[in-house]
Write a protein that holds these residues in place. Structure first.
Motif, mmCIF file in Angstrom:
data_model
loop_
_atom_site.group_PDB
_atom_site.id
_atom_site.type_symbol
_atom_site.label_atom_id
_atom_site.label_comp_id
_atom_site.label_asym_id
_atom_site.label_seq_id
_atom_site.Cartn_x
_atom_site.Cartn_y
_atom_site.Cartn_z
ATOM 1 N N SER B 205 0.836 -1.185 0.000
ATOM 2 C CA SER B 205 0.000 0.000 0.000
ATOM 3 C C SER B 205 0.881 1.248 0.000
ATOM 4 C CB SER B 205 -0.945 -0.083 1.200
ATOM 5 O OG SER B 205 -1.258 1.187 1.672
ATOM 6 N N HIS B 206 1.938 1.265 0.791
ATOM 7 C CA HIS B 206 2.827 2.432 0.812
ATOM 8 C C HIS B 206 3.465 2.680 -0.550
ATOM 9 C CE1 HIS B 206 5.740 5.406 2.210
ATOM 10 N NE2 HIS B 206 6.618 4.759 1.451
ATOM 11 N N TYR B 207 3.959 1.619 -1.142
ATOM 12 C CA TYR B 207 4.670 1.777 -2.417
ATOM 13 C C TYR B 207 3.739 1.773 -3.634
ATOM 14 C CZ TYR B 207 9.333 1.670 -0.342
ATOM 15 O OH TYR B 207 10.475 1.992 0.345
ATOM 16 N N GLY B 208 2.461 1.475 -3.394
ATOM 17 C CA GLY B 208 1.510 1.510 -4.497
ATOM 18 C C GLY B 208 1.633 0.367 -5.482
ATOM 19 N N TYR B 209 2.076 -0.790 -4.998
ATOM 20 C CA TYR B 209 2.145 -1.972 -5.861
ATOM 21 C C TYR B 209 0.944 -2.856 -5.597
ATOM 22 C CZ TYR B 209 7.143 -0.715 -6.037
ATOM 23 O OH TYR B 209 8.341 -0.069 -6.168
ATOM 24 N N LYS B 210 0.351 -3.381 -6.652
ATOM 25 C CA LYS B 210 -0.737 -4.345 -6.447
ATOM 26 C C LYS B 210 -0.178 -5.728 -6.123
ATOM 27 C CE LYS B 210 -3.585 -2.844 -9.989
ATOM 28 N NZ LYS B 210 -4.593 -3.173 -10.991
ATOM 29 N N LYS B 211 0.808 -6.139 -6.916
ATOM 30 C CA LYS B 211 1.422 -7.460 -6.713
ATOM 31 C C LYS B 211 2.930 -7.358 -6.907
ATOM 32 C CE LYS B 211 -2.557 -9.888 -8.702
ATOM 33 N NZ LYS B 211 -3.031 -10.633 -9.891
ATOM 34 N N LEU B 212 3.632 -8.285 -6.319
ATOM 35 C CA LEU B 212 5.086 -8.385 -6.496
ATOM 36 C C LEU B 212 5.395 -9.757 -7.076
ATOM 37 C CD1 LEU B 212 6.967 -7.227 -3.274
ATOM 38 C CD2 LEU B 212 6.672 -5.991 -5.427
ATOM 39 N N ALA B 213 6.185 -9.796 -8.151
ATOM 40 C CA ALA B 213 6.442 -11.107 -8.778
ATOM 41 C C ALA B 213 7.917 -11.473 -8.804
ATOM 42 C CB ALA B 213 5.914 -11.114 -10.201
ATOM 43 N N VAL B 214 8.142 -12.760 -8.919
ATOM 44 C CA VAL B 214 9.469 -13.301 -9.182
ATOM 45 C C VAL B 214 9.365 -14.020 -10.524
ATOM 46 C CG1 VAL B 214 11.192 -14.991 -8.438
ATOM 47 C CG2 VAL B 214 10.033 -13.551 -6.737
ATOM 48 N N ILE B 215 10.314 -13.763 -11.405
ATOM 49 C CA ILE B 215 10.291 -14.367 -12.745
ATOM 50 C C ILE B 215 11.415 -15.391 -12.887
ATOM 51 C CG2 ILE B 215 10.622 -13.887 -15.220
ATOM 52 C CD1 ILE B 215 9.238 -11.234 -14.821
ATOM 53 N N CYS B 216 11.056 -16.573 -13.368
ATOM 54 C CA CYS B 216 12.070 -17.590 -13.683
ATOM 55 C C CYS B 216 11.511 -18.446 -14.819
ATOM 56 C CB CYS B 216 12.377 -18.454 -12.455
ATOM 57 S SG CYS B 216 10.995 -19.469 -11.921
ATOM 58 N N SER B 217 12.288 -19.404 -15.275
ATOM 59 C CA SER B 217 11.780 -20.285 -16.330
ATOM 60 C C SER B 217 11.006 -21.435 -15.694
ATOM 61 C CB SER B 217 12.933 -20.848 -17.160
ATOM 62 O OG SER B 217 13.466 -22.002 -16.530
ATOM 63 N N LYS B 218 10.356 -22.207 -16.533
ATOM 64 C CA LYS B 218 9.622 -23.395 -16.057
ATOM 65 C C LYS B 218 10.569 -24.400 -15.401
ATOM 66 C CE LYS B 218 5.132 -23.662 -18.025
ATOM 67 N NZ LYS B 218 4.738 -22.385 -17.399
ATOM 68 N N ARG B 219 11.875 -24.245 -15.623
ATOM 69 C CA ARG B 219 12.839 -25.151 -14.995
ATOM 70 C C ARG B 219 13.359 -24.620 -13.671
ATOM 71 N NH1 ARG B 219 10.658 -27.592 -17.163
ATOM 72 N NH2 ARG B 219 10.743 -28.518 -19.222
ATOM 73 N N GLY B 220 12.821 -23.481 -13.224
ATOM 74 C CA GLY B 220 13.230 -22.944 -11.925
ATOM 75 C C GLY B 220 12.940 -23.968 -10.836
ATOM 76 N N HIS B 221 13.738 -23.954 -9.788
ATOM 77 C CA HIS B 221 13.600 -24.943 -8.726
ATOM 78 C C HIS B 221 12.308 -24.727 -7.948
ATOM 79 C CE1 HIS B 221 14.842 -27.002 -4.898
ATOM 80 N NE2 HIS B 221 15.232 -27.871 -5.809
ATOM 81 N N TYR B 222 11.704 -25.833 -7.484
ATOM 82 C CA TYR B 222 10.419 -25.720 -6.777
ATOM 83 C C TYR B 222 10.525 -24.910 -5.490
ATOM 84 C CZ TYR B 222 12.184 -29.414 -3.718
ATOM 85 O OH TYR B 222 12.938 -30.133 -2.830
#
Lengths: 538, 538
Positions: B205-222
Motif C-alpha cells: 500500500s505504501h509503495y503503491g504496488y498491487k502485486k510483487l512477482a518473481v520471474i524464472c523459467s519453467k525449470r526454476g527450482h520448486y
C-alpha cells in the motif's frame, strides 16, 4: 594426494577410494575421539581463550587455496586452528549452553549417517529413511497428544497427511508452524484462492483484516520475530507481553488480543513457551489454549527446550495443556542429547500441513509420500536416524531419568545458591535452568531497605560485577556460565544482568557446582566493583 | 546399558562416559565403513528393493519404546532395517541423483564435527567456527565476484556486514535471497518503517504496488514457489516462462515483466538458474542481469548445482554474468562433494543482509559478530567445517579436475547414446547432466515422418516405455537412473518422459555407462510396450 603439488585425477580418485591409513593423523584423531572424548577435548581445546580478533587472523585468506593439501597436513591444521579454539561442550563445568555432553554412540552413528549420505527430501534418495522419519514424528506426536491407535495407524504413513515436519532446528520449526497457521487462517474462500496462491495483501483485503498478529511473552524466542518478518506480517505484529514473573499471563494476552482486534485486526496465533531460553519457565499452557479458543486462533507451543519433560512421569504435568496446542516445536539436539541439527514441529491435526503442500514434476509428485512436499527445507540430511537411535537406546524410562536428574540438580544448585549469603537466586528452576548473581551479603541487606532510586543504582553496579565475573570466568577457561538480562518482579521497571545456568549435562556433579560458585566468589572479590559495592561510602 | 531392563542412572552415565568397545557391533560397523565403504554398502544395502508399504511395516510403532536397548542390539537392528533399505549413493552405477560418492576424509571429519558439537548461531557456542564460516563464505564470494583485496579485508569479518549466509541447503538459500530482496525493495521510506516491521500489506500500500512477482523459467527450482508463498507474495506471483530450449529467454522475461508491471505491479526479482535440476542447463546470465537492471529489480542466480563450475578455467565461462547477480545460491553437498546439509547464499553487496538483521537480549547482541543475526536458521551445526576442509584438501585445481572430468564424462555418454540407434538423446549436457530415452530405431524413423497427432501418440507409448524401463532397472538393483518430464523444442506442445542422468561420481567408468545402456536395452526389448511400438500395426 600430494601437498602443494599439481592435482592429478589419479590423486583425486584416491580420496574417494582409498581409506585413511590406520596410522594417519586423521585416524589418530578419530581413535582418540572414540577412546576418550573428554580427554581428547581437554588435550586439544585450549583453556586460555584467544580474542576473536586474534582468531580471525587464522581465517583471513579469502582465496580458495590453489593446490591440494595432504589430508594429514590438513588434520594437523584443523587441530591447531579450529579444535584448539572451539568450545568444550562436553565439559561438566561448561553449564552456560543448551548443548551438553552427548552419548558416545552418536560418534559412530554420525559416521554411518555420512557414509549413507541419504537425502530425505524424497523417497528416491532416502528409501527407509522416509518411513523412519515419519515414525520418529509419530512417536513425538503420541508423546504430546496421546491420540488413539486408530489415529496413528491411519496417519503415520499417509501420503495425504503428516503428523509433523523434521528440520534443522527450532527456528525453522517455529516458522513452519506459523506458516501453516497463516495459510490455514487465510485459506481459499469463494473466488479467493488462498494466501498461499494470492499472497498476504490480497488475503488481508479479502478477509478484511488490517493486521495479523502473533502474541507471546517478552521471553518468546527471537525466531518468532524472524517468522513474522518472513511471513509478511511485520515484526511490529509480534505483540510481546511484559512478564515480570517470566510467564505469559493468559489474562494479559486476552486483553492485548481484544484491544488489537477491536482495531479491525486479527490475532493469527498465541505462542506459549514450554521452557524459555533464558529462564526455563513454562507458560500456563491450558489457560493460553482457552484464550486461543476464545479468539479462534492458532495455538502454538514452543517446547524446543522443555518438550522432553514429557518423558518424565514426575514432571510431565508441568506441561499440562500442551495437548491442546495446534502445533508444537521440539529440538532433539537439546534435551534429547542428539547432535546439533535436529528440530521438529508436530501438528495436532494431520491435515494442517497440507496448507503448505507443494509439488514438482521430477520430485514430490502428487500422491507420493515424499517428505519434501510439506517441509520448509528441501534437500537435507538424515538426522532423524540419530533421534530414532536415541529413542531406542535410551527408551522413555532412560529419558525420564535424564530429565529427572537434571531438574533435581538444578534444585540442588538453587539450594546451594540460597545457602550462600553472597549469592542471590534470581529465578527458581522450573526445569533445569536457573539464573542468579553474585551479590555480597552486605549489599543484599542494603537492597532490602533501599529506595527505588538507590536500588537502581546498586543494581547497575551489580550488573557490572556480573559481567566482569562472567567474562573472567569464561576467559580463565575452567568453567563457563552464560549471562542474560531480565526483568524480574523483585525490581519492577528494571532490567538486571544475571548468570544463566543450564544443568542438562548428566556428568556435572555437586562438587563441580560448588567449585563454580567458589571460583565466582574469588573472582568477584578481587574486582574493583566489588570493593566499591561493599565500601561504606557506596 | 541393559536391554529391556529397568534403566538406571548408572547405566545412563555409561553411554556418556564409556566409549564403544573395540569389539562391539557399532565399532565393527565403523571399522568396515572406514576400511572399505563400497564393500560395506555392497554387503549391507540389499539390491532387491522392498516396496515402501512393506518397509513401513518396520517403522509402524508409534510409541516411544519404554525400556532402553543395548547399543549393539540397536546397531544390528539399524543394519537390518535401515541400512539394508537405504540408497547406495556411493555406487558408480547409481547415476540418477545429485548425491554421489564422497571422499573418505569426510567420515572421520564428520565424527570430529559431532564430537565438538558446536553451534554457529553465536560465537559463545562456536568460537573459531564463526570466523571459519565467514572465511568459507568469503572464498565462495571471491570465486563468484572476484572483488578487490580491500573489499574482502574490510568485510570478511565485519560485525555490521556479511558476505553471505550458511544454511542447510539450496532451498533455504533461495528463500533467504528473496527475503533479502523483498526487504530491500520495500524498505523504510518516510513514515513507513519498512516491510520487515510493518508487513507486506502495508508495504504494498505504501509503495503503491498491487502485486510483487518473481520471474524464472519453467525449470526454476520448486523452492522458488515455496519462497513466494512463505514471503507472502503468493505462488501465482511466481511467473514461470516456457522454455522449450531449457533456458530462460531474456526477451520473454522482459516481455512478461513489462506486461506485469503495466498492470500496477512490480517485479521483485529475476531468477537465473546455473545448472537446472532437470537438465543442467544454464540461463543466459549476462542477458538476464541486463533485464534486471532495466527493471530495477533484484537478480538472483540459483547455482546450487552449477556453482562449482567456476573452479574450472575451462568451463567457468559457461557462468559468465553470474558476477552481476545480487545474490547467488551454491550447495556444497552437490558438486563440492560434501555430505548433505551444506547450502550457502552469497550477496554481492555485503550491506544487503542487514535487511533481515535481528537482535535479542541474550544472543546476537547489537554489534556482535554472531552469525545468527542474519541467518534464517537459528541453532544449527558446524557444517562449514567440512566445506573448509574440502576446499583445502581439493584446492581449486582439484575441484577443477573433478568438474572437468564430470563434464567430459557426460559428453562421452551423450556420444554413446548418439552412437546407439536405439536411444534418443533428448537434452545435450551443458554441465554433467543429460536426458535421453530408449527409442527403437524403427520408431525414430517413424517419428521423423509422423504427423503431429501421430507423434503425440508415439511419444505417449515411449513415455510408458521409459517409465517401465526406469522402474525395472531400479528394482533390479544393479544401477539407477532417474526420470522426469520435459517440454523440448523437437516436440512442441508436448511433455515427454525421459531418463535423467547426473555424471558427478568420479568413480563411474565408461564401462559402467555401456552396461547401463545395455541393461536398459535388454529390459526395454522384453516389455509389451516395446513389442507394440515396433509392430507394423503400431
Amino acid at each position: 594426494m600430494l601437498k602443494k603439488a599439481k592435482a592429478s585425477l589419479e590423486h583425486l580418485y584416491r580420496v574417494f577410494t582409498v581409506p585413511e591409513q590406520g596410522d594417519s593423523k586423521l585416524a589418530e584423531i578419530e581413535q582418540h575421539l572414540s577412546a576418550n572424548l573428554s580427554d581428547f577435548l581437554s588435550q586439544h581445546v585450549v583453556t586460555q581463550a584467544r580474542s576473536l580478533e586474534d582468531l580471525e587472523q587464522d581465517f583471513a585468506d579469502f582465496r580458495v587455496p590453489e593446490e591440494p593439501e595432504f589430508v594429514s597436513a590438513h588434520a594437523e591444521h584443523l587441530l591447531d586452528k579450529l579444535v584448539a579454539n572451539s568450545v568444550n561442550t562436553y565439559s561438566p563445568t561448561f553449564i552456560g549452553h543448551m548443548t551438553s555432553a552427548l552419548p558416545y554412540f552418536h560418534l559412530p552413528l554420525s559416521k554411518l549417517l555420512v557414509g549413507l549420505n541419504q537425502n530425505p527430501v524424497k523417497i528416491e534418495t532416502s528409501k527407509a529413511f522416509t518411513p523412519l522419519e515419519r515414525q520418529v514424528l509419530g512417536m513425538l506426536h503420541k508423546l504430546i497428544y496421546d491420540d488413539s491407535d486408530d489415529f496413528y495407524q491411519a496417519h503415520l504413513h499417509s501420503a495425504r497427511r503428516s503428523l509433523g515436519a523434521f528440520c534443522s532446528g527450532g527456528t525453522v520449526a517455529n516458522i513452519t508452524a506459523l506458516w501453516v497457521a497463516r495459510n490455514n487462517l487465510l485459506k481459499a474462500d469463494g473466488d479467493f484462492k488462498g494466501v498461499a496462491k494470492e499472497g498476504v495483501a490480497a488475503a488481508m483485503s479479502h478477509y478484511g483484516y488490517k493486521k495479523l498478529a502473533v502474541i507471546c511473552s517478552k521471553r518468546g524466542h527471537y525466531s518468532l520475530s524472524k517468522a513474522v518478518d518472513l511471513l509478511g506480517l511485520g515484526r511490529e505484529q509480534l505483540l510481546t507481553i511484559d512478564c515480570p514473573g517470566q510467564t505469559l499471563s493468559a489474562e494479559k494476552a486476552l486483553q492485548a488480543a481484544r484491544k488489537f482486534e477491536a482495531q479491525g485486526n486479527k490475532v493469527l496465533a498465541i505462542v506459549g513457551v514450554a521452557g524459555t531460553t533464558e529462564t526455563g519457565h513454562i507458560d500456563p499452557l491450558s489457560e493460553l489454549a482457552d484464550v486461543a479458543q476464545q479468539l479462534g486462533c492458532h495455538f502454538h507451543v514452543d517446547a524446543a527446550w522443555g518438550g522432553p519433560t514429557l518423558f518424565s512421569h514426575t514432571h510431565a504435568k508441568l506441561l499440562t495443556g500442551i495437548e491442546h496446542a495446534d502445533s508444537v516445536t521440539i529440538d532433539a539436539h537439546k534435551q534429547m542429547y542428539v547432535p546439533m541439527g535436529a528440530g521438529m514441529v508436530l501438528f495436532k491435526n494431520p491435515e494442517d500441513s497440507n496448507a503448505v503442500r507443494h509439488h514438482a514434476n521430477y520430485i514430490l509428485r502428487a500422491g507420493s509420500k515424499d517428505l519434501g512436499a510439506t517441509t520448509l527445507e528441501g534437500s537435507r540430511n538424515g538426522m532423524a536416524m540419530l533421534v530414532y537411535s536415541a529413542l531406542h537406546i535410551f527408551g522413555r524410562s532412560g529419558y525420564e531419568l535424564l530429565v529427572d536428574q537434571s531438574i533435581e540438580k538444578a534444585q540442588l544448585f538453587a539450594q546451594l545458591i540460597n545457602d550462600d549469603p553472597d549469592f542471590e537466586l534470581v529465578t527458581d528452576p522450573t526445569l533445569c535452568i536457573l539464573t542468579y548473581r553474585a551479590c555480597p551479603r552486605i549489599v543484599q541487606a542494603q537492597l532490602q531497605q533501599a529506595s527505588s532510586t538507590d536500588k537502581e543504582r546498586i543494581n547497575q553496579r551489580l550488573d557490572e560485577l556480573t559481567v566482569r565475573v562472567q567474562k573472567q570466568q569464561r576467559e580463565s577457561g575452567k568453567s563457563f556460565v552464560s549471562r542474560t538480562r531480565l526483568e524480574v518482579a523483585k525490581y519492577p521497571g528494571q532490567t538486571i544482568t544475571v548468570f544463566r545456568v543450564i544443568l542438562a549435562n548428566p556428568l556435572t556433579t555437586k562438587q563441580d557446582l560448588l567449585d563454580i560458585l567458589a571460583e565466582q566468589k574469588a573472582i568477584s572479590e578481587k574486582t574493583q566493583t566489588f570493593q566499591k559495592l561493599i565500601s561504606p561510602a557506596a
